[in-house]
Design an enzyme around this catalytic site. Structure first.
Site, short mmCIF file in Angstrom:
data_model
loop_
_atom_site.label_atom_id
_atom_site.label_comp_id
_atom_site.label_asym_id
_atom_site.label_seq_id
_atom_site.Cartn_x
_atom_site.Cartn_y
_atom_site.Cartn_z
N GLU A 596 -60.08 -10.85 -30.37
CA GLU A 596 -60.03 -9.87 -29.92
C GLU A 596 -58.75 -8.40 -30.89
O GLU A 596 -58.51 -8.00 -31.10
CB GLU A 596 -59.57 -10.04 -28.64
N GLU A 616 -66.04 -16.77 -25.20
CA GLU A 616 -65.21 -18.11 -24.09
C GLU A 616 -66.13 -17.81 -22.78
O GLU A 616 -65.65 -18.44 -22.09
CB GLU A 616 -64.43 -16.85 -23.36
#
Length: 802
Positions: A596, A616
């Site tokens: 990210e 995730e």
């Protein structure tokens, strides 16, 4: 001007297939040839497909290899043309580089080179990947032009993933050919170049095989077990987790024995020749038991399944050659090493300890240091090449001479002499001259001790290479906290570096991002985000700190978690819209939050070996750092603005599946295919040059008149996406393909990525999308199943399906 516009690889085995895959991944059209099978039936002798059966099998094996050899299978394989040596040898006549990777038999190589000499174009480069046959014997009867363009290029297996390329000068090789191949190998193939002499096993395997042989022999002398040895000569000593015996299983015991036998037979005058002979039990494993390691599913280690379907790991007993269960090695020196922070401290705790494990470690390490010193100038002229060979070819964190510095040269030499060891005279002379380390810094220049001149010289490095460790040692850190640092790269460019375990992102790092932004705004022109951790693959960042978040969730500190994500969002967005360019330079693992951070940068300069993804969901979560928003942006902004986005479903499914399936790229090229990298992002093959190339990109953006990106609202799929995904997830759960909690997470992912409760085509702000992420992220942490999944992932590294 020399160029490699087309290459040929002759020999399609593990090494040949790997070299061809690397060349194709670098964008070079490559001819791959091998022999015609000896066992063709009469009706097959005129069948082109049957005659090229061996090379096709070799290419197929390369395509299916794990870890992957190709960086983009679909596109790269198209650059490879196959054929056989009897019908298709003329395909190499227009090649600029022909590399030989056939069986290690001198006569066969000589015959092949003679044929090539008659068809190659003048000036084309010919090299051998031999691991030990002298070059002067292979090229002695060739034409002058071929002898002048003949050299050794020794790759290590697996070719794509091992950084080392040894270049060996032939008897008449032209200097410009050597320099060109070194530059080509470094820049285009991403390799670390070691200059080796034409001696048995060159540099890496000469030092490595002797060290393995000594480690195995000393194990029996000191009464240690195989797991004991691997526990000591693993990460605590700066070696890979596979250590000695697991590495041998990975390479193949037959291959290891071949290299060891070759070294033993061709080094009759080596003072430590006896240590190259593998123990008798190893020879029996190879010659009589066919226990060759991973390739036969049994070597020094094996796995067995119990009647209850439980997998157990076993190790071979060298005395009985039977497999036995084993426990964890436990020596006081290892326990002390665990308490130390730095690798040199860990090493010293082990080699200077008093227990049985420590005495064994000292025996093996001291022997390796003395042996390495005695190989100069026989196999290499400098300590730098020997150190690099072991780091790049065997994945040691520190080479032999760097290890010597780490444990203390003066102290170790005194211990060696006290125990009656024969310390090389060159080491004694070095200490007499007042030099007490093999490496040192002189300002910004790293120096090494040169035995020939008995003085220090600059370590030769590419001018584009930047070492963060050297900058830290040279007091170039301008801001720091325990988890990260801001380092001055020069020319107004700064580098944000993480140094937590696996470079995981914690609260301290996300807070420091704001500090770094403010400092660069006042004092610089741009920012690079790069880490230079070791490992295979090395971690750029393995994501957010699960332990911190799990502890907070179990303590009911959900507002703290909310603030953590909010601070991360602020750091990422503030950097994204900073008045200076931000370039991320990921290498190795860029997972979760690490991915990210990269996706929010103005530009990514990625190492070719990049394993990037939003993973995730495996820990019971969804991306909480803007990853879904930026992935969606990458997809929809890949089209020109004048084109109208109408097929929202077609655009949405792919990025949604990347997140819901925790897709991880197997290369930077694959990351681009997946949408993690944009078409404008760069790919650099050599990890050593990555930080320097990222800095160069920052300066280019500045020179081009950088202005921060405009804030733009993004069109989203809205409720239609959620309905489409919900029905599919329901069917998958009913069919038993996913669990209820995984279905719950997937629907949350769809909700956040599609923009929440809005209609298709609605334009929403980044702040709005980040708010959806943050809310869902904290909500998942409140569930017991997510907490269980996170704990399982943290302990085992594997997902738990609930």
């Amino acid at each position: 001007m020399r160029r490699i516009e087309k290459a040929a690889v002759i020999g399609s085995g593990i090494m040949g297939g790997g070299i061809a895959a690397l060349l194709a991944s670098a964008g070079i059209p490559t001819v791959l040839l091998d022999i015609v099978p000896f066992d063709l039936k009469e009706e097959e002798k005129k069948d082109p497909k049957a005659r090229s059966r061996i090379v096709e099998a070799g290419l197929d094996a390369a395509v299916k290899a794990k870890p992957p050899l190709f960086m983009d299978k679909k596109k790269d394989v198209e650059l490879i043309t196959t054929g056989n040596l009897e019908d298709d040898l003329d395909k190499v006549k227009d090649c600029d580089w022909i590399v030989e990777v056939v069986v290690e038999k001198l006569e066969i190589k000589q015959q092949l080179f003679k044929k090539l000499d008659g068809i190659r174009k003048p000036g084309s480069i010919i090299s051998s990947n031999t691991s030990g046959i002298p070059l002067n014997q292979m090229c002695k009867d060739l034409s002058e032009d071929m002898r002048q363009h003949f050299l050794g290029t020794h790759f290590f297996n697996p070719v794509r993933h091992m950084h080392l390329l040894e270049i060996i000068e032939g008897p008449e090789t032209l200097p410009d050919v050597l320099n060109f191949m070194a530059d080509f190998g470094e820049r285009f193939l991403g390799k670390g170049i070691v200059w080796a002499k034409d001696t048995p096993n060159f540099v890496g395997n000469r030092i490595g095989v002797q060290n393995i042989g000594k480690a195995m022999q000393a194990m029996q002398v000191h009464g240690l077990t195989i797991p004991d040895v691997d526990a000591i000569f693993g990460p605590p000593m700066g070696r890979p987790k596979t250590a000695v015996f697991k590495t041998s299983d990975l390479v193949g015991l037959d291959t290891m024995k071949h290299v060891a036998d070759n070294c033993y037979n061709m080094c009759p005058d080596d003072e430590m020749r006896d240590t190259m002979a593998l123990p008798d039990f190893v020879k029996t494993m190879v010659e009589e038991k066919n226990l060759l390691g991973n390739k036969t599913k049994a070597g020094f280690y094996t796995k067995e399944i119990t009647p209850e379907w439980k997998q157990i790991r076993k190790v071979i007993n060298p005395e009985t050659l039977e497999y036995e269960e084993y426990g964890k090695a436990d020596f006081p020196c290892l326990q002390e090493a665990k308490q130390k922070e730095s690798l040199p401290e860990k090493m010293r705790a082990i080699v200077y300890g008093d227990d049985k494990g420590a005495k064994y470690a000292w025996d093996v390490v001291s022997n390796a240091l003395i042996y390495s010193a005695n190989r100069i100038p026989e196999i290499s002229d400098t300590i730098v090449d020997i150190d690099n060979a072991m780091k790049w070819g065997y994945n040691w964190e520190l080479g032999p001479f760097e290890t010597w510095d780490a444990i203390g040269v003066q102290e170790s030499v005194e211990k060696m002499e006290a125990e009656g060891m024969s310390v090389p005279e060159k080491i004694k002379e070095m200490l007499k001259s007042g030099a007490t380390t093999f490496y040192k810094l002189d300002g910004a220049t790293k120096l090494f001790f040169d035995f020939a001149s008995n003085n220090y010289k600059p370590v030769p490095v590419n001018e584009k290479q930047i070492s963060l460790a050297d900058l830290r040692a040279n007091n170039k850190v301008v801001k720091s906290v325990p988890s990260c640092s801001l380092i001055d790269l020069g020319d107004g460019v700064f580098n944000l570096e993480f140094h937590t375990k696996m470079n995981a992102l914690n609260y301290e790092i996300v807070e420091f991002m704001g500090t770094a932004r403010d400092y660069v705004k006042e004092n610089g022109v741009g920012l690079v985000i790069a880490n230079q951790a070791s490992g295979m693959p090395a971690p750029f960042s393995a994501g957010a700190d699960l332990k911190y978040m799990l502890d907070a969730a179990r303590a009911g500190k959900f507002e703290e978690l909310n603030q953590f994500i909010k601070t991360a969002h602020e750091g990422i967005i503030n950097s994204k819209y900073a008045p200076f360019p931000v370039v991320a330079a990921p290498n190795g693992l860029a997972l979760g939050g690490g991915c990210e951070i990269c996706m929010a940068a103005d530009k990514i300069v990625a190492c070719a070996d990049l394993f990037m993804g939003l993973v995730e969901i495996g820990a019971g979560l969804l991306p909480g750092g803007g990853g879904m928003m930026h992935l969606w942006r990458n997809f929809i902004e890949s089209k020109p603005d004048v084109a109208t986005l109408t097929d929202y479903a077609g655009y949405f499914i792919k990025p949604f599946m990347q997140v819901a399936q925790a897709k991880v790229s197997n290369s930077a090229a694959d990351a681009r295919n997946c949408g993690f990298l944009r078409p404008t992002d760069r790919i650099v093959f050599n990890k050593d040059l990555l930080t320097g190339e990222a800095k160069k990109e920052v300066l280019k953006l500045v020179d081009d008149g950088y202005v921060p990106p405009r804030k733009r609202k993004l069109p989203v799929f809205g409720r239609e996406a959620q309905g489409m995904i919900a029905s599919n997830m329901l069917n998958m759960r009913i069919g038993g393909y996913i669990t209820p909690h995984m279905e719950f997470i997937a629907t949350k992912i769809a909700y956040c990525m599609s923009g929440g409760d809005v209609i298709q085509g609605t334009r929403v702000s980044e702040e709005y999308l980040l708010g959806l992420e943050r809310e869902a992220f904290v909500e998942l942490w409140k569930t017991e199943n997510t907490q269980k999944m996170a704990e399982h992932m943290m302990k085992t590294g594997k997902p738990l399906m609930l």
